[in-house]
Design a protein around this motif. Structure first.
Motif, PDB file in Angstrom:
ATOM      1  N   ALA A   1       0.845  -1.197   0.000  1.00 51.47           N
ATOM      2  CA  ALA A   1       0.000   0.000   0.000  1.00 51.47           C
ATOM      3  C   ALA A   1       0.876   1.241   0.000  1.00 51.47           C
ATOM      4  O   ALA A   1       2.018   1.233   0.466  1.00 51.47           O
ATOM      5  N   LEU A   2       0.310   2.335  -0.518  1.00 46.67           N
ATOM      6  CA  LEU A   2       1.019   3.603  -0.604  1.00 46.67           C
ATOM      7  C   LEU A   2      -0.010   4.726  -0.609  1.00 46.67           C
ATOM      8  O   LEU A   2      -1.162   4.527  -0.998  1.00 46.67           O
ATOM      9  N   ALA A   3       0.414   5.928  -0.182  1.00 51.63           N
ATOM     10  CA  ALA A   3      -0.400   7.149  -0.271  1.00 51.63           C
ATOM     11  C   ALA A   3      -1.765   6.986   0.409  1.00 51.63           C
ATOM     12  O   ALA A   3      -2.805   7.121  -0.244  1.00 51.63           O
ATOM     13  N   PRO A   4      -1.792   6.751   1.718  1.00 52.77           N
ATOM     14  CA  PRO A   4      -3.082   6.597   2.391  1.00 52.77           C
ATOM     15  C   PRO A   4      -3.772   7.939   2.635  1.00 52.77           C
ATOM     16  O   PRO A   4      -3.133   8.977   2.749  1.00 52.77           O
ATOM     17  N   ALA A   5      -5.075   7.920   2.703  1.00 50.56           N
ATOM     18  CA  ALA A   5      -5.876   9.087   3.072  1.00 50.56           C
ATOM     19  C   ALA A   5      -6.911   8.633   4.084  1.00 50.56           C
ATOM     20  O   ALA A   5      -7.673   7.698   3.835  1.00 50.56           O
ATOM     21  N   PHE A   6      -6.904   9.288   5.236  1.00 47.75           N
ATOM     22  CA  PHE A   6      -7.799   8.892   6.334  1.00 47.75           C
ATOM     23  C   PHE A   6      -8.892   9.903   6.576  1.00 47.75           C
ATOM     24  O   PHE A   6      -9.695   9.740   7.463  1.00 47.75           O
ATOM     25  N   GLY A   7      -8.927  10.989   5.806  1.00 49.51           N
ATOM     26  CA  GLY A   7      -9.913  12.041   6.048  1.00 49.51           C
ATOM     27  C   GLY A   7      -9.378  13.062   7.019  1.00 49.51           C
ATOM     28  O   GLY A   7      -8.368  12.875   7.691  1.00 49.51           O
ATOM     29  N   GLY A   8     -10.036  14.197   7.070  1.00 52.35           N
ATOM     30  CA  GLY A   8      -9.593  15.251   7.971  1.00 52.35           C
ATOM     31  C   GLY A   8      -8.376  15.959   7.428  1.00 52.35           C
ATOM     32  O   GLY A   8      -8.079  15.947   6.252  1.00 52.35           O
ATOM     33  N   ARG A   9      -7.613  16.612   8.294  1.00 55.62           N
ATOM     34  CA  ARG A   9      -6.452  17.399   7.894  1.00 55.62           C
ATOM     35  C   ARG A   9      -5.244  16.492   7.846  1.00 55.62           C
ATOM     36  O   ARG A   9      -4.768  16.006   8.869  1.00 55.62           O
ATOM     37  N   LEU A  10      -4.714  16.263   6.632  1.00 55.85           N
ATOM     38  CA  LEU A  10      -3.570  15.371   6.446  1.00 55.85           C
ATOM     39  C   LEU A  10      -2.460  16.082   5.723  1.00 55.85           C
ATOM     40  O   LEU A  10      -2.697  16.979   4.949  1.00 55.85           O
TER      41      LEU A  10
END
Length: 340
Positions: A331-340
């Motif tokens: 996996a690469l480049a995760p996005a969890f929501g909110g301010r990242l």
């Protein structure tokens, strides 16, 4: 049967067995693709619907070998090693927040390879596209999804060396106004206007639609800068900061720092800077980090490390405690929501 005939029979048998083996392999690969399996016992990946910001699911670039490699994919937060859902949208760099995604992808056309940026909505539908001047390297979205940024290499291919040039663009997704190159902003070094032909800007991380942080390099040194889109300014805050990432509460910056004594091929370690005191703190991750980390929450950093499929995701506490642990393979480049 003479010797010549025996050799012909043997050759025919070998060719027949080879054909059977190849056929069986292709059949198994086809069945695996139909069922969504990656190669070599990797994670189960099936095509399906991916929505940005879906409760209880993380979104990332799938690195598992197979028909869905490089696709934007989601997985349940409660089971990060469980079945994955692949969207069909392929990206080299990706980030998402506030229901907006930015996807930097390759465009193959004959012998020439070009690159483009796609702005995506929450259902990964294309809103706008922009041609890129070079190889994608960084991408970020503001917390509310109204502003996106991307960085490309326009010469060279690595931050580790000195022979490279970057171009960083910032786009407002409501007015579609585009600042094509942040190097045109006024740069203040130690509160003094500074102009230089070797200026490079990369690694944007947003506080809001107007304010952001980034890295500026000049004269062989790097600086954390605070950027202001309204005033078109960049102001230096702290030296030796690359690829910053702002914490959810806006008080800390995670970044990669060049450390003394490290190899020139592996120069960076993961640090956190307190923006109120400008005191920096090393994390428990002692390996080389060549990534723009993201904040999983207010306490945990997530970043990529080389793995069997090209990249795995690891996490470490932001306060220097604990120890690194692998959180997701391939996996690469995760996005969890909110301010990242």
């Amino acid at each position: 049967m003479n010797r010549k005939h025996r050799l012909l029979v043997l050759l025919a048998a070998v060719l027949l067995l080879t054909g059977v083996a190849v056929g069986a392999t292709l059949h198994a690969a086809g069945r695996a693709a139909e069922k969504g399996h990656a190669q070599a016992g990797g994670p189960l990946v099936r095509p399906g619907k991916v929505t940005l910001g879906a409760p209880g699911r993380s979104v990332f670039r799938n690195m598992a070998w197979g028909p869905h490699r490089d696709e934007i994919t989601s997985v349940a937060d409660a089971d990060p090693s469980g079945p994955r859902t692949a969207s069909g949208v392929r990206c080299l760099r990706f980030h998402a927040a506030g229901g907006t995604g930015i996807c930097l992808q390759a465009v193959h056309s004959g012998l020439r390879e070009a690159y483009r940026a796609l702005v995506l909505d929450a259902h990964l539908r294309e809103l706008r596209r922009y041609d890129l001047a070079g190889i994608p390297t960084r991408a970020r979205v503001s917390p509310d999804g109204h502003t996106v940024a991307w960085t490309v290499f326009v010469s060279g291919d690595s931050y580790a060396g000195t022979a490279f040039s970057t171009r960083t663009s910032v786009l407002h997704t409501r007015t579609w106004s585009l600042d094509r190159d942040l190097e045109t902003y006024r740069f203040f070094l130690d509160d003094r206007p500074h102009q230089a032909a070797d200026l490079n800007v990369w690694g944007v991380t947003f506080a809001d639609d107007t304010r952001f942080y980034a890295t500026v390099a000049t004269a062989g040194k790097t600086y954390l800068v605070r950027g202001d889109r309204a005033n078109r300014t960049l102001r230096s805050l702290h030296p030796n900061v690359e690829c910053p990432s702002l914490s959810p509460d806006g008080t800390r910056i995670a970044y990669k720092k060049r450390v003394q004594g490290a190899s020139s091929d592996a120069p960076w370690r993961l640090y956190v800077l307190d923006l109120r005191t400008l005191r920096e703190n090393a994390t428990a991750e002692r390996r080389n980090i060549d990534d723009q980390a993201v904040w999983r929450d207010g306490h945990t950093l997530v970043y990529s490390m080389p793995g069997n499929y090209g990249s795995d995701l690891w996490s470490v506490p932001a306060d220097g405690s604990g120890s690194p642990r692998r959180t997701m393979a391939a996996a690469l480049a995760p996005a969890f929501g909110g301010r990242l």
